[in-house]
Design an enzyme around this catalytic site. Structure first.
Site, PDB file in Angstrom:
ATOM      1  N   SER A 177      -9.618   1.341   3.031  1.00 32.79           N
ATOM      2  CA  SER A 177      -8.811   2.169   2.152  1.00 32.79           C
ATOM      3  C   SER A 177      -7.759   1.399   1.356  1.00 32.79           C
ATOM      4  O   SER A 177      -7.248   1.924   0.373  1.00 32.79           O
ATOM      5  CB  SER A 177      -8.120   3.264   2.959  1.00 32.79           C
ATOM      6  OG  SER A 177      -7.193   2.702   3.878  1.00 32.79           O
TER       7      SER A 177
ATOM      8  N   LYS B  64       0.865  -1.187   0.000  1.00 31.70           N
ATOM      9  CA  LYS B  64       0.000   0.000   0.000  1.00 31.70           C
ATOM     10  C   LYS B  64       0.899   1.235   0.000  1.00 31.70           C
ATOM     11  O   LYS B  64       1.927   1.251   0.711  1.00 31.70           O
ATOM     12  CB  LYS B  64      -0.875  -0.045   1.261  1.00 31.70           C
ATOM     13  CG  LYS B  64      -1.929   1.059   1.355  1.00 31.70           C
ATOM     14  CD  LYS B  64      -2.784   0.848   2.609  1.00 31.70           C
ATOM     15  CE  LYS B  64      -3.942   1.832   2.702  1.00 31.70           C
ATOM     16  NZ  LYS B  64      -4.787   1.585   3.895  1.00 31.70           N
TER      17      LYS B  64
ATOM     18  N   SER C 267      -9.761  -0.823   7.071  1.00 32.53           N
ATOM     19  CA  SER C 267      -9.059  -0.756   5.787  1.00 32.53           C
ATOM     20  C   SER C 267      -8.311  -2.001   5.353  1.00 32.53           C
ATOM     21  O   SER C 267      -7.918  -2.108   4.201  1.00 32.53           O
ATOM     22  CB  SER C 267      -8.123   0.447   5.775  1.00 32.53           C
ATOM     23  OG  SER C 267      -8.874   1.631   5.792  1.00 32.53           O
TER      24      SER C 267
END
Ligand SMILES: *[C@@H]1O[C@H](CO)[C@@H](O)[C@H](O)[C@H]1NC(C)=O
Ligand SMILES: *[C@@H]1O[C@H](CO)[C@@H](O)[C@H](O)[C@H]1NC(C)=O
Ligand SMILES: *[C@@H]1O[C@H](CO)[C@@H](O)[C@H](O)[C@H]1NC(C)=O
Ligand SMILES: *[C@@H]1O[C@H](CO)[C@@H](O)[C@H](O)[C@H]1NC(C)=O
Ligand SMILES: *[C@@H]1O[C@H](CO)[C@@H](O)[C@H](O)[C@H]1NC(C)=O
Ligand SMILES: *[C@@H]1O[C@H](CO)[C@@H](O)[C@H](O)[C@H]1NC(C)=O
Ligand SMILES: *[C@@H]1O[C@H](CO)[C@@H](O)[C@H](O)[C@H]1NC(C)=O
Ligand SMILES: *[C@@H]1O[C@H](CO)[C@@H](O)[C@H](O)[C@H]1NC(C)=O
Ligand SMILES: *[C@@H]1O[C@H](CO)[C@@H](O)[C@H](O)[C@H]1NC(C)=O
Ligand SMILES: *[C@@H]1O[C@H](CO)[C@@H](O)[C@H](O)[C@H]1NC(C)=O
Ligand SMILES: *[C@@H]1O[C@H](CO)[C@@H](O)[C@H](O)[C@H]1NC(C)=O
Length: 560
Positions: A182, A107, A206
């Site tokens: 997310s 990420k 997330s």
């Protein structure tokens, strides 16, 4: 020619079907649904090289990223590292770590020294950490090859996975829907076999929402198990980091490696982990559990019983899951306590608005952060280089305006009340486990299907309970909605398995049993295609340009 679309982590069966297909395509390694075990099998039996493994994933990303827009950056060093590893293998002198030559995507809020770390935010486009986050170092030390960085909801502040730098990431199963968030780029990329596994972070939902929306497994670890140093922060109380994979085995191995950082003075929450937990190998006894006799609490408040096209598929998938668990000998215990109400917990106990500004200022002001970047959160939001998301507007503005000084326990009565409420909720959760002799709570990650692109928020998610109480959760695929024109095999639905702190080993054993019992995961239809492997010359890792032209007009570049 039949491609098995069910993930099999023990790859024996998978491999017995695939080589014929692969050889016909001129391939000796098939990256589709590859796992750590299948990749190592191909590498160590001499079927393939590390260079070919890395090239095959890069080729998929280059050819297929336009379906999902999951990737922000590729690692310019990925091919040369792979060649170096092949040299080591040829010299029979490789000290092969347990992730040797395993391609991973991070990420883009994980600090990396050789790539920018942007959080998907245009104002951080050239923000360049000079050191890797400790969790990244641990992955690399174990032999993982970082292929690149994945898109996320901008600065990890919502679950729509749209960002000013990376554009909108698209759900691989339904191009009209978001991929959750997310960590939505990390989820979409793993669903599409762009890497073997990926990493994410979780402040409220997330790591779990992208697993749920992409038919994947993830681990939100107990706060304190993995150092959060070098991760773009939001909340000291709620942030954690962890892996997302296509099977429990890979999540267990990745968790073992990421948690091997142990105590880290740069994240004092790591001092909380009990000594007996350090160094746990979560893979070693993964198959050692049993569903027979297990007791799962099922909180009724984490369901939406209003029947609609968005909620009914979730309720049906959970009903089918409950029936399977019962048939495997587990007991389901209904939990009706009104404390299990995600809307109420979020409204009362979410700490982001108190902790965000100061955490971010510390991150932006570290001497090791190089490149052009704002040095305060106020500066970042004064740049107008961010998307205005209706649902996050209130707490971001609150955190900017109210926090001229640092919020610590004892400095603000409203923050103290929130922390007292969290302590109370944590006690109530423990009390539920003890009084009902539960092994875990199970519930849908989201009360409804993952929302459509352009929505105001990723509504209906249940992640807040684990987030504020610091509890561990394994997310597992639970089912799919019915197929439609937009979603040819349906929209994935995921279930959370929540336990008491530091019970990751038991939760992973439980998740493994459920994986074997239910075998839910399916490959997205377009991701089943075979991609010709490009013979990349040295130093020619492709450059990926995220598509920013696909951002919904509902999220304008903004001013606060
Ligand atoms: C992706 O790009 C390829 C090649 O340019 C094209 O054939 C395909 O239609 C594109 N797919 C999408 C979903 O944009
Ligand atoms: C084996 O690897 C080590 C460390 O990478 C290196 O120092 C050593 O020279 C190598 N030995 C051989 C025989 O290649
Ligand atoms: C841990 O770190 C946080 C944030 O950096 C700080 O507020 C807190 O006082 C520290 N706690 C201890 C026990 O050092
Ligand atoms: C719900 O799904 C049915 C069957 O697919 C469809 O006919 C109907 O239009 C949908 N309703 C809404 C409100 O989208
Ligand atoms: C909890 O709710 C279920 C139905 O949702 C009901 O069957 C059960 O009796 C309730 N249990 C308690 C203790 O109230
Ligand atoms: C959950 O909490 C919200 C906000 O406090 C409230 O409006 C709602 O009625 C509650 N839901 C239930 C089922 O009690
Ligand atoms: C925002 O930028 C303007 C000029 O662009 C400047 O006058 C103002 O002081 C800045 N505000 C903050 C909070 O940095
Ligand atoms: C807030 O805390 C950080 C470190 O924890 C410190 O560097 C900074 O000076 C503090 N700010 C204020 C206004 O006290
Ligand atoms: C503590 O939790 C109980 C439920 O377990 C709730 O009824 C009570 O209002 C809570 N008290 C505070 C101060 O949050
Ligand atoms: C339940 O679903 C309905 C219909 O989609 C929606 O209007 C409502 O807001 C949802 N309630 C909760 C608590 O999520
Ligand atoms: C790339 O470089 C390595 C040495 O680093 C070399 O062994 C290999 O043959 C080169 N491959 C290509 C395709 O040029």
């Amino acid at each position: 020619m039949r491609f098995p679309t069910v993930s099999r982590c023990r790859q024996a069966l998978f491999l017995s079907v695939l080589p014929a297909i692969s050889l016909a395509q001129g391939l000796s390694f098939d990256p589709r649904e590859a796992t750590i075990a299948s990749t190592h099998h191909a590498l160590y039996t001499g079927l393939t090289t590390c260079r070919e493994i890395v090239s095959s994933f890069l080729s998929r990303i280059e050819a297929l990223n336009n379906h999902t827009n999951a990737i922000i950056t590729l690692n310019p060093d990925a091919l040369s590292i792979a060649s170096h590893f092949d040299t080591l293998l040829a010299s029979h002198n490789a000290s092969t770590g347990r992730l040797f030559c395993i391609p991973v995507l991070l990420k883009d809020n994980y600090d990396t020294a050789n790539m920018p770390t942007t959080g998907g935010n245009l104002d951080l486009a050239d923000s360049r950490p000079s050191v890797d986050a400790p969790a990244v170092t641990a992955l690399k030390d174990a032999g993982a090859i970082v292929l690149g960085k994945a898109n996320l909801h901008e600065l990890a502040l919502e679950g729509l996975s749209v960002s000013s730098l990376g554009g909108q990431t698209i759900n691989p199963y339904d191009s009209t829907r978001t991929p959750g968030g997310s960590s939505g780029g990390s989820g979409a990329a793993v669903a599409a076999s762009f890497s073997v596994f990926s990493t994410g972070s979780d402040t409220v939902n997330s790591l779990r929402s992208p697993a749920s929306a992409n038919s994947l497994f993830s681990c939100r670890p107990t706060r304190g198990l993995i150092s959060r140093a070098g991760i773009i922060p939001i909340s000291y109380t709620q942030d954690v980091i962890g892996p997302i994979g296509r099977c429990v085995e890979d999540v267990a191995t990745a968790l073992t490696v990421m948690s091997s950082v142990g105590f880290d003075a740069d994240d004092n929450a790591t001092a909380l982990a009990p000594a007996g937990i350090r160094g746990t190998d979560y893979y070693a006894d993964l198959t050692g559990g049993s569903l027979q006799g297990m007791r799962f609490g099922l909180p009724g408040g984490f369901f939406n019983r209003t029947a609609t096209n968005e909620t009914t598929p979730v309720n049906s998938a959970m009903a089918a899951m409950v029936a399977k668990l019962r048939s495997a000998g587990a007991t389901i215990v209904p939990i009706n306590d009104t404390v299990y109400n995600a809307t109420a917990i979020s409204a009362l106990y979410d700490t982001q608005r108190y902790e965000y500004r100061q955490e971010m200022d510390v991150y932006l002001q570290r001497p090791s952060l190089k490149g052009t970047h704002p040095t305060t959160l106020n500066q970042l939001y004064n740049s107008s280089k961010f998307l205005v998301i209706p649902s996050q507007y209130e707490y971001v503005t609150t955190s900017l305006i109210s926090s001229t000084d640092n919020v610590t326990v004892g400095s603000h009565e409203s923050y103290d009340a929130v922390q007292r409420g969290i302590a109370n909720l944590t006690l109530a959760l423990r009390e539920t486990f003890v009084s009902k002799t539960l092994d875990a709570l199970i519930y849908p990650e989201q009360k409804n299907l993952v929302v459509k692109i352009g929505s105001a928020s990723q509504s209906g998610r249940n992640g807040i309970l684990a987030a504020v109480t610091g509890s561990p959760v394994i997310t597992v695929p639970a089912g799919f909605s019915a197929a439609t024109d937009e979603a040819p095999i349906g929209v994935p639905i995921g279930m959370e398995i929540l336990g008491l702190p530091y019970t990751e080993q038991k939760l992973l054993q439980t998740a493994w049993q459920i994986q074997e019992l239910t075998k839910v995961r399916r490959t997205p239809v377009w991701a089943r295609q075979v991609v010709h492997v490009k013979p990349y010359a040295n130093g020619t890792v492709p450059v990926i340009r995220p598509d920013r032209g696909n951002i919904s007009p509902n999220y304008p570049l903004g001013t606060l």
